[in-house]
Enzyme design. Structure first.
Site, short mmCIF file in Angstrom:
data_model
loop_
_atom_site.label_atom_id
_atom_site.label_comp_id
_atom_site.label_asym_id
_atom_site.label_seq_id
_atom_site.Cartn_x
_atom_site.Cartn_y
_atom_site.Cartn_z
CG HIS A 74 -1.98 -1.00 1.22
ND1 HIS A 74 -3.29 -0.67 1.05
CD2 HIS A 74 -1.94 -2.34 1.33
CE1 HIS A 74 -4.03 -1.76 1.06
NE2 HIS A 74 -3.23 -2.80 1.23
CD GLU A 163 -0.16 1.57 4.32
OE1 GLU A 163 -0.01 2.36 3.36
OE2 GLU A 163 -1.26 1.05 4.63
CG HIS A 348 -33.45 -46.35 -6.58
ND1 HIS A 348 -33.63 -45.02 -6.85
CD2 HIS A 348 -34.69 -46.92 -6.60
CE1 HIS A 348 -34.92 -44.77 -7.04
NE2 HIS A 348 -35.59 -45.91 -6.90
CD GLU A 351 -30.28 -44.54 -7.71
OE1 GLU A 351 -30.59 -43.82 -6.74
OE2 GLU A 351 -31.02 -44.68 -8.71
CG HIS A 456 -32.03 -41.48 -4.70
ND1 HIS A 456 -32.84 -42.37 -5.34
CD2 HIS A 456 -32.63 -41.20 -3.53
CE1 HIS A 456 -33.89 -42.61 -4.59
NE2 HIS A 456 -33.80 -41.92 -3.49
CD GLU A 590 -31.23 -38.45 -7.72
OE1 GLU A 590 -30.27 -39.20 -8.02
OE2 GLU A 590 -32.41 -38.82 -7.70
ZN LIG Z 1 -32.47 -43.34 -7.03
#
Ligand SMILES: [Zn+2]
Ligand SMILES: [Zn+2]
Length: 1146
Positions: A74, A163, A348, A351, A456, A590
């Site tokens: 600065h 500075e 699932h 997954e 998922h 997801e």
């Molecule tokens: Zn799923």
């Protein structure tokens, strides 16, 4: 050493700055006018300035490289300035030195610069004095949001501000000298990077451990120094003896003493490496099959008893356990006030990312307990349930490397478990419930879960309810057909037969091909949409990739979140079920573009999701929680806790212990707790943006007093309605009077409950009579119910609420909740538009059945009509409203018009011009209708889901003319100003909406009736001081169809707005009759009673009963009154005196 040089952090500012400008601010700021050295997060208080691109770029840079040492240049002074710039909150008010934990090191590196500089160390420059040429930032002057504090606090990088010149922008010919002055200092400063220690943190297999904390005793850094992904760390230290602790989640911590003698001469810090031992059970980044999962969970539960509780909620189709790990202090049972959170993975089976993430999460949580203060506190205040796999059978047959396949998605019966739940929006969805589904449904039933996530794969987005679209009422084809056949009329919310089914289908989207819906229609928001969006964003924002456009190939979700139906619709999903029936807000996470990624990618998934998973869990403490207790100290289970404006498909109910939890984002909320057998209680709560306690929702308890009459927000059939009214009368005998005005066509009593603090069983002189009538159209059921709640509200407020008590002491209120009980019994809940039950038992519309002053019809007067006519003739009602459904609007007279006007009406409306038929008291009616609409939360705005009305009011004829309406009859023949209030778009909405409809109408119902005290009232006496019955009291300029006549007690009431009025006696002497109102015997038709020869001229006086003899008879006189438009009462009594007529002069 790698050296990074950034010559200009503010190139835009530089472009506009001027050579030779030594003190100005031109060019100091960036293009947007922001000081970049005030634009960073501050270590001690929230810096609310808008983050600039330059600052954001530097922040990202700092977080992406393990910087160790830094300086920012600065001008405007000559000094080395070191952290903190910002004042620490625990400093004494007069103190200025804001000392950092590494103050000794910061002073050292600043001094190195200053001492190596040609003249900085003198500390005498530009008119200032800095001993040694250095200064603590705050000691010079405090700065919030500066770069050096940010670097130090969050970047673990020691940064100072240099500075260099008194003049900010010196002439170019000064530059060689400045270079000479600073050259040695610049080099000496950089060499300091090799102070202290450095090294790597490894596990026993020489694998790097990232995020290990390197803590030096006595130095509490805001963000601890940690190792990088390669396990490396750097820690600046000055020579001396240091005690160093290295710890990492999942490893045993280690402590060592390190003696540093002097600065390393070989351009290297002292190397100190660490090897940490894994704690038992720590999982590797591999795919865990069902056996390995079981071994892991068992290991954790044995190693962390008390903190963990391993249980199973049931078995899969093939008999595998559906394990759940509960984690939290006292993990085996629910504690009152402690919310329950859950994650469910692998619904699932193929997954698998969620499955592995949850394994690592379980370990992270138990390993952090007692080590990480924040998570420790969280686990003391929350119980977390983790179901790693909901579909172990599907998982068993799925295969590594399956990117978008279906193998293993379903359970062993080939059923998609995320389509297998009951659907709150489509009751026709009735799958064969699978073992796994049933187990989860029972689990939800048994635990008061507050928040949940279902993990998922196959996309990168947070998906929130609803997944399904609202169901159509015409789903039931028979119902639709029935409505089509019956509808013949076109009024009062009913649609012409030809349009009916179209209309019914339009706002309900399940029956329309999805692709034909507009974007707005595809979005299926829940009543808690704002909360769902908020919690979804918290997950997405903490994830490094989710918010990036095209996070997975070919898909872009703005902000990384989406409404379920907006993405694609599905029925029977778990998140909708959890929300609708479990009172548990759940989103679908997801988490991977690929469903079954390779083992080598697992660690990266954990890195990407760890923070999101933790931050999401913490949201369990949003909003409000508490208990609903009876005034005798017992918890009330099954009480409904309703947040105004959020009508959930199923009410939020309290647990066995009377507990409730309600996630809410910042705002002000009205919350009503209610339970059958208790009087409902409303409270207002303010939820702050930043909670005082991050791990406790705000507490709001309710104490309900027993009220035998309140049986919940339900529809009351005829016997339940009778029971309710009897109960009220029995419990509040002093202020209520229950009577029937006669039977319906099928012989059901038309019950009226009268309420007054004066005398509820008969008229009291000076006390005006008001009435509410509900359910005249039997299928318009909301009025019927809210009038019962209105009754309860009044009687329970008497003696407690001063305003309502004063009101009841000065008013008699009559409530006829159902004028058409026969029709009601023929109507059905959920029928929003159909006419079934609209008419009375003889099939006649009662609101077309009264005498009509403009165009009388031939319909046979019905029992219900006749009894109402008799009723209004026997009681001097002043004000009234008639409750309907099918729109949201307050309608005022006239409804009817003459045959001649009909032609004008037809031509006006054909041209699209409104046509009104207004009364002489149009101003007062406008006021009355507004009194209702303005006090309603949205009637005035016209923002209902049905027809729009400006200001929420409309003239009857302007809307549509009709003949024989009750409001016209009341006004013309009963001197009673009545309006028709349409309460709801749906005629007979589902029960779960009733509480909200009552809350919407509670205030307008009270405020409307209070308008009975506007205007004037008084009595008419003869010169002997005896009241005169049937004297006409005429307000000049208001030529009513029939004169306003005094009652048997000589009373009159006249609603008027603020203004100056001339009140006259009869303009001729023929306006007296002997029965003022249609007498009880002449209820049919416009019964203008025979005129009586009566002579009065009239005078007037103020005050109660005038001393008429003191008044001088004179010409027809005027009475001037200042009237109050608001609802204060009672007003000054204005009495008229009558005198014998003056001698007529020729
Ligand atoms: Zn799923
Ligand atoms: Zn109606």
């Amino acid at each position: 050493m790698r050296i990074h040089l950034l010559p200009a952090l503010n190139p835009d500012g530089f472009e506009i700055s001027v050579v030779g400008d030594c003190d100005g601010v031109k060019g100091r700021y960036n293009k947007n006018g922001f000081d970049l050295n005030r634009n960073f997060p501050d270590p001690f208080e929230e810096n609310r300035v808008q983050r600039q691109p330059e600052a954001q770029a530097v922040m990202d840079w700092i977080q992406s490289e393990p910087f160790v040492l830094s300086a920012t240049f600065h001008g405007g002074a000559v000094v080395a300035n070191y952290p903190y710039d910002s004042r620490k909150p625990d400093m004494f008010p007069n103190a200025t030195y804001s000392m950092a934990p590494d103050d000794d090191i910061l002073r050292h590196i600043s001094t190195v610069y200053s001492a190596s500089h040609a003249n900085m160390f003198t500390g005498q420059h530009c008119g200032s004095t800095f001993p040694g040429g250095i200064t603590n930032g705050a000691e010079w002057y405090a700065v919030k949001g500066g770069l050096q504090d940010y670097n130090y606090a969050w970047g673990r990088c020691l940064d100072i501000t240099l500075e260099l010149t008194c003049c900010k922008y010196p002439q170019a010919d000064k530059l060689p000298q400045l270079w000479d002055e600073n050259k040695a200092a610049l080099l000496a400063f950089m060499r300091q990077i090799h102070l202290g220690i450095k090294g790597r943190v490894l596990d026993e297999n020489s694998n790097p451990i990232d995020n290990a904390q390197i803590q030096v005793e006595g130095r509490e850094n805001i963000v601890p120094f940690t190792s990088t992904q390669n396990g490396e760390y750097y820690r600046f230290l000055v020579p001396g003896n240091h005690r160093i602790k290295v710890s990492a989640i999942g490893y045993e911590p280690q402590v060592r003493n390190v003696l540093l003698q002097s600065i390393g001469e070989n351009y290297t810090a002292v190397v100190v490496d660490w090897t940490l031992k894994k704690k038992p059970c720590k999982p590797d980044f591999t795919h865990h099959n069902h056996t390995a999962l079981g071994e892991f969970l068992t290991c954790v539960s044995l190693k962390y008893p008390g903190l963990t509780h391993l249980y199973t909620v049931g078995k899969s189709t093939q008999g595998r356990d559906l394990w759940v790990m509960a984690i939290g202090r006292n993990s085996t049972e629910h504690e009152i006030g402690r919310p329950e959170f859950k994650y469910v993975g692998n619904i699932h089976g193929n997954e698998v990312v969620g499955r592995e993430l949850l394994i690592h999460l379980v370990f992270h949580l138990v390993a952090s307990y007692g080590n990480d203060p924040d998570l420790t506190l969280y686990l003391q205040r929350t119980r977390v349930h983790i179901m790693v796999s909901m579909n172990p059978d599907g998982n068993q047959i799925s295969e590594e490397g399956d990117e978008m396949g279906l193998k293993g998605r379903y359970n062993a019966n080939g059923v998609d478990l995320n389509r297998n739940f009951p659907d709150g929006l489509n009751k026709a969805h009735s799958p064969v419930i699978q073992n796994e589904t049933q187990a989860v449904m029972n689990w939800l039933q048994d635990n008061p879960f507050v928040l949940s996530g279902s993990l998922h794969g196959g996309a990168l987005v947070v998906n929130y309810p609803y997944d399904n679209l609202p169901a159509s009422e015409c789903q039931n084809e028979w119902n639709c057909k029935k409505q089509q056949d019956v509808i013949t009329t076109d009024r009062d919310g009913a649609h012409p037969a030809s349009e009916l089914c179209n209309t019914l289908f339009l706002p309900e989207f399940q029956d329309i091909p999805y692709e034909n819906l507009t974007a707005e229609e595809q979005y299926s928001g829940s009543p808690d949409d704002d909360i769902f969006r908020h919690i979804s964003l918290v997950y997405a924002r903490n994830h490094p990739k989710m918010q990036q456009p095209g996070a997975c190939p070919g898909s872009t979700f703005p902000d990384g979140i989406t409404n379920g139906a907006d993405w694609y619709t599905l029925e029977g999903g778990m998140q909708d079920y959890s929300y609708v029936w479990g009172q548990c807000l759940e989103v679908t996470l997801e988490l991977s573009c690929v469903k079954y990624p390779n083992t080598s990618d697992l660690e990266q998934y954990w890195r990407d999701n760890k923070q999101s998973l933790l931050e999401y869990m913490k949201l369990t403490h949003l909003g409000v929680k508490g208990r609903v207790m009876s005034s005798n100290g017992q918890p009330i289970s099954g009480a409904s806790v309703h947040v105004a404006g959020r009508t959930n498909l199923k009410a939020y109910n309290t647990s066995q212990e009377g507990e409730y939890f309600r996630l809410l984002v910042a705002g002000i909320y009205q919350i009503e707790a209610s339970a059958p057998g208790y009087f409902p209680v409303s409270n207002t709560v303010t939820i702050e943006n930043t909670a005082r306690d991050p791990y406790s929702a705000q507490t709001l308890d309710f104490i309900l007093t027993p009220s035998t009459c309140f049986d919940g927000y339900i529809y009351h059939n005829f016997s339940a309605l009778q029971r309710f009214l009897e109960c009220i009368h029995l419990n509040y005998p002093g202020i209520t009077h229950l009577y029937s005005i006669g039977p319906s066509a099928q012989g059901k009593d038309l019950w009226v409950l009268a309420i007054s603090g004066k005398d509820s069983s008969q008229h009291t002189v000076g006390i005006p009579e008001v009435k509410y009538i509900g359910n005249m159209h039997g299928n318009e059921a909301v009025g019927r119910e809210i009038l019962l709640h209105f009754i309860l509200h009044l009687v329970t407020s008497y003696g407690k609420n001063p305003e309502l008590t004063l009101f009841m002491d000065n008013t008699r209120i009559h409530v006829l909740p159902s004028m058409n009980p026969d029709g009601f019994e023929m109507s059905s809940e959920g029928d929003c538009d159909g006419p079934a039950g609209r008419y009375n038992a003889n099939g006649l519309d009662l609101n077309r059945n009264f005498p009509d002053a403009f165009d009388e019809r031939e319909d046979e007067r019905q029992s219900e009509t006749r009894h109402v006519m008799k009723w209004v003739a026997s009681i001097p009602f002043v004000l009234s409203a008639n409750m309907h459904g099918g729109a949201v609007v307050a309608v005022y007279p006239y409804d009817s018009l003459t045959k001649e006007m009909t032609a004008e009406y037809n031509s006006s409306t054909a041209n699209g011009e409104p046509y009104h038929h207004l009364t002489p008291d149009a101003d007062v009616f406008n006021h009355l209708a507004l009194a209702y609409s303005l006090n309603h939360p949205f009637m005035y705005t016209g923002q209902s889901e049905c027809e729009y009305f400006q200001n929420g009011i409309v003239n009857g004829v302007e809307w549509y003319p009709l003949h024989g309406s009750m409001q016209d009859y009341n006004y013309i023949w009963a001197q009673c100003m009545e309006i028709t209030v349409e309460l709801t778009c749906c005629h007979y909405p589902p029960t779960n909406e009733l509480q909200q409809h009552w809350l919407d109408n509670r205030k307008p119902l009270v405020q409307y009736l209070m308008q009975v005290h506007i205007g004037i009232k008084g009595r008419v006496f003869d010169t002997n001081g005896n009241p005169i019955r049937g004297a006409s009291v005429h307000v000049k300029g208001r030529d009513n169809f029939l004169p306003y006549n005094t009652t048997a007690d000589g009373e009159y009431y006249r609603l008027l707005l603020t203004g100056r009025y001339t009140i006259l006696g009869p303009p001729d002497q023929h306006h007296f009759d002997d029965g003022a109102r249609p007498s009880t015997s002449s209820v049919e038709g416009p019964a203008r009673a025979p005129l009586r020869q009566a002579p009065p001229e009239h005078l007037f006086g103020g005050g109660a009963r005038p001393n008429c003899s003191s008044l001088v008879a004179g010409p027809p006189e005027q009475l001037f009154g200042r009237l109050l438009e608001d609802s204060r009462w009672p007003l000054t009594n204005l009495s008229l005196c009558t005198f014998p007529p003056l001698p007529l002069t020729k």
